[in-house]
Design a protein around this motif. Structure first.
Motif, PDB file in Angstrom:
ATOM      1  N   SER A 140       0.805  -1.231   0.000  1.00 55.32           N
ATOM      2  CA  SER A 140       0.000   0.000   0.000  1.00 55.32           C
ATOM      3  C   SER A 140       0.834   1.275   0.000  1.00 55.32           C
ATOM      4  CB  SER A 140      -0.917   0.014   1.227  1.00 55.32           C
ATOM      5  OG  SER A 140      -0.161   0.187   2.417  1.00 55.32           O
ATOM      6  N   GLY A 141       2.055   1.202   0.488  1.00 56.03           N
ATOM      7  CA  GLY A 141       2.873   2.408   0.621  1.00 56.03           C
ATOM      8  C   GLY A 141       2.463   3.268   1.809  1.00 56.03           C
ATOM      9  N   MET A 142       1.476   2.814   2.583  1.00 56.58           N
ATOM     10  CA  MET A 142       0.997   3.541   3.763  1.00 56.58           C
ATOM     11  C   MET A 142       1.462   2.811   5.014  1.00 56.58           C
ATOM     12  SD  MET A 142      -0.699   5.917   2.220  1.00 56.58           S
ATOM     13  CE  MET A 142      -1.441   6.714   3.614  1.00 56.58           C
ATOM     14  N   GLU A 143       1.481   3.528   6.148  1.00 55.34           N
ATOM     15  CA  GLU A 143       1.822   2.891   7.415  1.00 55.34           C
ATOM     16  C   GLU A 143       0.872   3.405   8.491  1.00 55.34           C
ATOM     17  OE1 GLU A 143       5.622   2.217  10.387  1.00 55.34           O
ATOM     18  OE2 GLU A 143       5.971   2.979   8.371  1.00 55.34           O
ATOM     19  N   TRP A 144      -0.126   2.554   8.832  1.00 53.79           N
ATOM     20  CA  TRP A 144      -1.101   2.908   9.855  1.00 53.79           C
ATOM     21  C   TRP A 144      -1.566   1.654  10.582  1.00 53.79           C
ATOM     22  CZ3 TRP A 144      -5.589   0.338   9.059  1.00 53.79           C
ATOM     23  CH2 TRP A 144      -5.938  -0.004   7.764  1.00 53.79           C
ATOM     24  N   ARG A 145      -2.208   1.870  11.736  1.00 46.10           N
ATOM     25  CA  ARG A 145      -2.736   0.769  12.554  1.00 46.10           C
ATOM     26  C   ARG A 145      -4.033   1.248  13.206  1.00 46.10           C
ATOM     27  NH1 ARG A 145      -0.738  -3.829  15.291  1.00 46.10           N
ATOM     28  NH2 ARG A 145      -1.677  -4.178  17.343  1.00 46.10           N
ATOM     29  N   ALA A 146      -5.064   0.413  13.120  1.00 46.78           N
ATOM     30  CA  ALA A 146      -6.358   0.718  13.738  1.00 46.78           C
ATOM     31  C   ALA A 146      -6.709  -0.398  14.714  1.00 46.78           C
ATOM     32  CB  ALA A 146      -7.438   0.848  12.672  1.00 46.78           C
ATOM     33  N   GLU A 147      -6.912  -0.032  15.977  1.00 48.79           N
ATOM     34  CA  GLU A 147      -7.349  -0.980  16.994  1.00 48.79           C
ATOM     35  C   GLU A 147      -8.776  -0.604  17.386  1.00 48.79           C
ATOM     36  OE1 GLU A 147      -4.352  -1.666  20.199  1.00 48.79           O
ATOM     37  OE2 GLU A 147      -3.242  -0.146  19.052  1.00 48.79           O
ATOM     38  N   MET A 148      -9.683  -1.586  17.346  1.00 53.16           N
ATOM     39  CA  MET A 148     -11.079  -1.315  17.664  1.00 53.16           C
ATOM     40  C   MET A 148     -11.604  -2.329  18.666  1.00 53.16           C
ATOM     41  SD  MET A 148     -13.004  -0.485  14.085  1.00 53.16           S
ATOM     42  CE  MET A 148     -12.332  -1.904  13.232  1.00 53.16           C
ATOM     43  N   THR A 149     -12.468  -1.864  19.532  1.00 47.22           N
ATOM     44  CA  THR A 149     -13.283  -2.751  20.344  1.00 47.22           C
ATOM     45  C   THR A 149     -14.727  -2.474  19.981  1.00 47.22           C
ATOM     46  OG1 THR A 149     -13.070  -1.126  22.156  1.00 47.22           O
ATOM     47  CG2 THR A 149     -11.721  -3.135  22.291  1.00 47.22           C
ATOM     48  N   TRP A 150     -15.523  -3.545  19.937  1.00 42.08           N
ATOM     49  CA  TRP A 150     -16.951  -3.447  19.616  1.00 42.08           C
ATOM     50  C   TRP A 150     -17.736  -3.973  20.796  1.00 42.08           C
ATOM     51  CZ3 TRP A 150     -17.753  -6.482  14.399  1.00 42.08           C
ATOM     52  CH2 TRP A 150     -16.829  -6.070  13.445  1.00 42.08           C
ATOM     53  N   GLY A 151     -18.903  -3.398  20.989  1.00 43.64           N
ATOM     54  CA  GLY A 151     -19.791  -3.869  22.036  1.00 43.64           C
ATOM     55  C   GLY A 151     -21.026  -2.992  22.103  1.00 43.64           C
ATOM     56  N   PHE A 152     -21.567  -2.863  23.303  1.00 41.01           N
ATOM     57  CA  PHE A 152     -22.754  -2.033  23.532  1.00 41.01           C
ATOM     58  C   PHE A 152     -22.473  -1.063  24.663  1.00 41.01           C
ATOM     59  CE2 PHE A 152     -24.293  -5.619  21.218  1.00 41.01           C
ATOM     60  CZ  PHE A 152     -25.243  -5.082  20.380  1.00 41.01           C
ATOM     61  N   GLU A 153     -23.016   0.139  24.506  1.00 38.93           N
ATOM     62  CA  GLU A 153     -22.909   1.189  25.510  1.00 38.93           C
ATOM     63  C   GLU A 153     -24.296   1.745  25.777  1.00 38.93           C
ATOM     64  OE1 GLU A 153     -20.337   4.535  24.936  1.00 38.93           O
ATOM     65  OE2 GLU A 153     -18.887   3.337  23.827  1.00 38.93           O
ATOM     66  N   ILE A 154     -24.445   2.364  26.923  1.00 41.26           N
ATOM     67  CA  ILE A 154     -25.636   3.160  27.200  1.00 41.26           C
ATOM     68  C   ILE A 154     -25.230   4.605  26.935  1.00 41.26           C
ATOM     69  CG2 ILE A 154     -27.378   3.874  28.876  1.00 41.26           C
ATOM     70  CD1 ILE A 154     -27.502   0.883  28.101  1.00 41.26           C
ATOM     71  N   LEU A 155     -25.878   5.232  25.963  1.00 40.04           N
ATOM     72  CA  LEU A 155     -25.575   6.610  25.596  1.00 40.04           C
ATOM     73  C   LEU A 155     -26.883   7.388  25.579  1.00 40.04           C
ATOM     74  CD1 LEU A 155     -23.330   8.559  24.610  1.00 40.04           C
ATOM     75  CD2 LEU A 155     -23.995   7.946  22.288  1.00 40.04           C
ATOM     76  N   ASN A 156     -26.933   8.461  26.330  1.00 36.41           N
ATOM     77  CA  ASN A 156     -28.161   9.263  26.448  1.00 36.41           C
ATOM     78  C   ASN A 156     -29.350   8.393  26.845  1.00 36.41           C
ATOM     79  OD1 ASN A 156     -26.624  11.481  25.587  1.00 36.41           O
ATOM     80  ND2 ASN A 156     -27.177  11.150  23.452  1.00 36.41           N
ATOM     81  N   GLY A 157     -29.103   7.424  27.716  1.00 39.02           N
ATOM     82  CA  GLY A 157     -30.171   6.559  28.220  1.00 39.02           C
ATOM     83  C   GLY A 157     -30.584   5.447  27.282  1.00 39.02           C
ATOM     84  N   GLU A 158     -29.906   5.295  26.140  1.00 39.75           N
ATOM     85  CA  GLU A 158     -30.272   4.261  25.165  1.00 39.75           C
ATOM     86  C   GLU A 158     -29.106   3.306  24.924  1.00 39.75           C
ATOM     87  OE1 GLU A 158     -33.593   6.075  22.247  1.00 39.75           O
ATOM     88  OE2 GLU A 158     -31.542   6.705  21.794  1.00 39.75           O
ATOM     89  N   ARG A 159     -29.447   2.032  24.766  1.00 41.13           N
ATOM     90  CA  ARG A 159     -28.453   1.005  24.473  1.00 41.13           C
ATOM     91  C   ARG A 159     -28.084   1.087  22.996  1.00 41.13           C
ATOM     92  NH1 ARG A 159     -26.965  -3.944  26.567  1.00 41.13           N
ATOM     93  NH2 ARG A 159     -26.500  -5.552  25.028  1.00 41.13           N
ATOM     94  N   ARG A 160     -26.801   1.208  22.704  1.00 38.75           N
ATOM     95  CA  ARG A 160     -26.338   1.350  21.316  1.00 38.75           C
ATOM     96  C   ARG A 160     -25.159   0.435  21.040  1.00 38.75           C
ATOM     97  NH1 ARG A 160     -28.873   5.139  18.609  1.00 38.75           N
ATOM     98  NH2 ARG A 160     -29.860   6.784  19.791  1.00 38.75           N
ATOM     99  N   HIS A 161     -25.134  -0.087  19.801  1.00 36.82           N
ATOM    100  CA  HIS A 161     -23.939  -0.774  19.325  1.00 36.82           C
ATOM    101  C   HIS A 161     -22.885   0.308  19.108  1.00 36.82           C
ATOM    102  CE1 HIS A 161     -21.217  -3.448  17.380  1.00 36.82           C
ATOM    103  NE2 HIS A 161     -21.313  -2.836  16.219  1.00 36.82           N
TER     104      HIS A 161
END
Length: 189
Positions: A140-161
Protein backbone atom coordinates in the motif's frame (compact mmCIF):
# COMPACT_ATOMS: atom_id res chain seq x y z
CA UNK A 1 -33.09 3.52 17.56
CA UNK A 2 -31.86 1.76 20.67
CA UNK A 3 -30.64 -1.81 20.46
CA UNK A 4 -32.90 -4.26 22.31
CA UNK A 5 -31.42 -6.05 25.35
CA UNK A 6 -31.27 -9.36 23.45
CA UNK A 7 -28.72 -7.81 21.04
CA UNK A 8 -25.40 -8.70 22.66
CA UNK A 9 -21.86 -9.63 21.68
CA UNK A 10 -23.05 -13.25 21.75
CA UNK A 11 -25.08 -12.50 18.62
CA UNK A 12 -24.70 -9.21 16.76
CA UNK A 13 -26.80 -10.37 13.79
CA UNK A 14 -28.95 -7.48 12.60
CA UNK A 15 -28.99 -4.22 10.66
CA UNK A 16 -27.41 -1.08 12.03
CA UNK A 17 -27.13 2.47 10.69
CA UNK A 18 -24.25 4.71 11.69
CA UNK A 19 -25.52 7.59 13.78
CA UNK A 20 -23.51 10.52 12.41
CA UNK A 21 -24.81 12.90 15.06
CA UNK A 22 -23.48 10.78 17.93
CA UNK A 23 -20.36 9.42 16.19
CA UNK A 24 -17.06 11.25 15.95
CA UNK A 25 -16.08 12.47 12.48
CA UNK A 26 -13.48 10.10 10.98
CA UNK A 27 -12.33 12.14 7.97
CA UNK A 28 -8.89 12.70 9.52
CA UNK A 29 -8.38 8.94 9.85
CA UNK A 30 -9.54 8.24 6.29
CA UNK A 31 -7.09 10.87 5.03
CA UNK A 32 -4.20 9.25 6.93
CA UNK A 33 -5.23 5.89 5.42
CA UNK A 34 -4.71 7.36 1.96
CA UNK A 35 -8.40 7.63 1.03
CA UNK A 36 -8.78 10.29 -1.66
CA UNK A 37 -10.60 13.57 -1.02
CA UNK A 38 -13.31 12.53 -3.50
CA UNK A 39 -14.00 9.22 -1.71
CA UNK A 40 -13.90 10.89 1.71
CA UNK A 41 -16.40 13.50 0.53
CA UNK A 42 -18.70 10.79 -0.87
CA UNK A 43 -18.45 8.80 2.38
CA UNK A 44 -19.36 11.89 4.42
CA UNK A 45 -22.46 12.56 2.30
CA UNK A 46 -23.93 9.05 2.49
CA UNK A 47 -25.42 7.08 5.35
CA UNK A 48 -23.67 3.81 6.21
CA UNK A 49 -25.74 0.70 6.93
CA UNK A 50 -24.21 -2.46 8.35
CA UNK A 51 -25.79 -5.85 7.65
CA UNK A 52 -24.25 -8.12 10.30
CA UNK A 53 -24.25 -11.93 10.26
CA UNK A 54 -22.77 -13.45 13.44
CA UNK A 55 -22.38 -17.23 13.46
CA UNK A 56 -20.24 -20.23 14.36
CA UNK A 57 -19.09 -22.54 11.56
CA UNK A 58 -18.96 -26.35 11.58
CA UNK A 59 -15.38 -26.27 12.94
CA UNK A 60 -16.47 -24.17 15.94
CA UNK A 61 -14.95 -20.89 14.68
CA UNK A 62 -16.93 -17.74 15.47
CA UNK A 63 -17.43 -15.33 12.55
CA UNK A 64 -18.84 -11.82 12.13
CA UNK A 65 -19.50 -10.90 8.50
CA UNK A 66 -20.43 -7.26 7.92
CA UNK A 67 -21.85 -6.08 4.60
CA UNK A 68 -21.60 -2.32 4.32
CA UNK A 69 -24.06 -0.38 2.16
CA UNK A 70 -24.21 3.36 1.55
CA UNK A 71 -27.53 5.17 1.15
CA UNK A 72 -29.08 4.57 -2.26
CA UNK A 73 -28.00 0.90 -2.14
CA UNK A 74 -24.37 1.59 -3.07
CA UNK A 75 -22.29 -1.41 -2.01
CA UNK A 76 -19.45 -0.62 0.38
CA UNK A 77 -16.65 -2.85 1.59
CA UNK A 78 -17.29 -6.14 3.34
CA UNK A 79 -15.75 -6.75 6.74
CA UNK A 80 -15.51 -10.50 7.32
CA UNK A 81 -13.94 -11.41 10.64
CA UNK A 82 -13.05 -14.77 12.15
CA UNK A 83 -12.56 -14.43 15.91
CA UNK A 84 -9.47 -16.64 16.17
CA UNK A 85 -6.65 -14.02 16.23
CA UNK A 86 -5.16 -15.36 12.98
CA UNK A 87 -3.71 -12.73 10.63
CA UNK A 88 -5.61 -12.37 7.35
CA UNK A 89 -4.80 -10.21 4.33
CA UNK A 90 -7.41 -8.31 2.37
CA UNK A 91 -7.59 -5.64 -0.28
CA UNK A 92 -10.46 -3.30 -1.01
CA UNK A 93 -11.08 -0.17 -3.03
CA UNK A 94 -11.27 2.14 0.01
CA UNK A 95 -8.44 1.07 2.33
CA UNK A 96 -6.16 -0.76 -0.09
CA UNK A 97 -4.01 -3.67 1.09
CA UNK A 98 -4.57 -4.44 4.79
CA UNK A 99 -3.83 -7.17 7.31
CA UNK A 100 -6.12 -7.83 10.25
CA UNK A 101 -6.93 -10.10 13.15
CA UNK A 102 -9.88 -10.39 15.53
CA UNK A 103 -10.91 -12.13 18.74
CA UNK A 104 -13.14 -11.82 21.78
CA UNK A 105 -11.58 -10.45 24.97
CA UNK A 106 -12.57 -9.34 28.45
CA UNK A 107 -12.13 -5.61 29.05
CA UNK A 108 -9.34 -6.21 31.56
CA UNK A 109 -7.30 -7.91 28.78
CA UNK A 110 -7.30 -4.69 26.73
CA UNK A 111 -4.33 -2.44 27.52
CA UNK A 112 -5.67 0.91 26.31
CA UNK A 113 -8.09 2.64 28.71
CA UNK A 114 -10.10 4.22 25.88
CA UNK A 115 -10.67 0.86 24.18
CA UNK A 116 -11.72 -0.96 27.35
CA UNK A 117 -13.97 1.65 29.02
CA UNK A 118 -17.64 2.53 28.81
CA UNK A 119 -19.16 -0.82 27.87
CA UNK A 120 -22.31 -2.39 29.27
CA UNK A 121 -21.82 -5.15 31.82
CA UNK A 122 -23.10 -7.79 29.40
CA UNK A 123 -20.66 -6.64 26.68
CA UNK A 124 -17.75 -7.30 29.01
CA UNK A 125 -19.24 -10.60 30.27
CA UNK A 126 -19.82 -11.86 26.71
CA UNK A 127 -16.43 -10.57 25.56
CA UNK A 128 -15.64 -7.41 23.62
CA UNK A 129 -14.78 -7.85 19.96
CA UNK A 130 -11.16 -6.77 19.49
CA UNK A 131 -10.32 -6.06 15.85
CA UNK A 132 -6.86 -4.88 14.84
CA UNK A 133 -6.05 -3.88 11.26
CA UNK A 134 -2.92 -2.38 9.77
CA UNK A 135 -1.69 -1.34 6.38
CA UNK A 136 0.17 -3.92 4.31
CA UNK A 137 2.89 -1.32 3.83
CA UNK A 138 4.91 -3.04 1.07
CA UNK A 139 1.72 -3.23 -1.04
CA UNK A 140 0.00 0.00 0.00
CA UNK A 141 2.87 2.41 0.62
CA UNK A 142 1.00 3.54 3.76
CA UNK A 143 1.82 2.89 7.41
CA UNK A 144 -1.10 2.91 9.86
CA UNK A 145 -2.74 0.77 12.55
CA UNK A 146 -6.36 0.72 13.74
CA UNK A 147 -7.35 -0.98 16.99
CA UNK A 148 -11.08 -1.31 17.66
CA UNK A 149 -13.28 -2.75 20.34
CA UNK A 150 -16.95 -3.45 19.62
CA UNK A 151 -19.79 -3.87 22.04
CA UNK A 152 -22.75 -2.03 23.53
CA UNK A 153 -22.91 1.19 25.51
CA UNK A 154 -25.64 3.16 27.20
CA UNK A 155 -25.57 6.61 25.60
CA UNK A 156 -28.16 9.26 26.45
CA UNK A 157 -30.17 6.56 28.22
CA UNK A 158 -30.27 4.26 25.16
CA UNK A 159 -28.45 1.00 24.47
CA UNK A 160 -26.34 1.35 21.32
CA UNK A 161 -23.94 -0.77 19.33
CA UNK A 162 -20.61 1.04 19.51
CA UNK A 163 -17.04 0.82 18.34
CA UNK A 164 -14.08 2.47 20.02
CA UNK A 165 -11.25 3.19 17.59
CA UNK A 166 -7.60 3.99 18.33
CA UNK A 167 -5.70 4.95 15.20
CA UNK A 168 -1.97 5.51 14.73
CA UNK A 169 -0.06 6.50 11.61
CA UNK A 170 3.54 7.21 10.69
CA UNK A 171 2.21 10.46 9.17
CA UNK A 172 0.84 11.66 12.52
CA UNK A 173 3.64 12.24 15.00
CA UNK A 174 1.66 13.75 17.90
CA UNK A 175 0.05 10.53 19.14
CA UNK A 176 -2.97 8.40 18.36
CA UNK A 177 -6.44 9.50 17.29
CA UNK A 178 -9.37 8.22 19.38
CA UNK A 179 -12.92 7.97 17.97
CA UNK A 180 -16.32 6.72 19.12
CA UNK A 181 -18.63 5.28 16.45
CA UNK A 182 -22.29 4.70 17.33
CA UNK A 183 -24.93 2.74 15.45
CA UNK A 184 -28.72 2.68 15.57
CA UNK A 185 -30.27 -0.80 15.51
CA UNK A 186 -32.91 -0.92 12.74
CA UNK A 187 -33.99 -4.57 12.88
CA UNK A 188 -33.13 -8.13 11.92
CA UNK A 189 -30.78 -8.82 9.02
Amino acid sequence: MAAPPEMTNKNLTGKYVMNKTLSDDSDDILKLQGVSWFKRRAISMFTLTLGVKHYTDEAGNEHIDVEQTLSGGIKGTNEDRTLDWEERSDSDDVFGAVIGQSKKVKAEEVEDEFLKSGWTEDADEDGLILAVDWSDTPKSGMEWRAEMTWGFEILNGERRHARHLKFTSSNKKDGPIFKHLYYDYIGPN
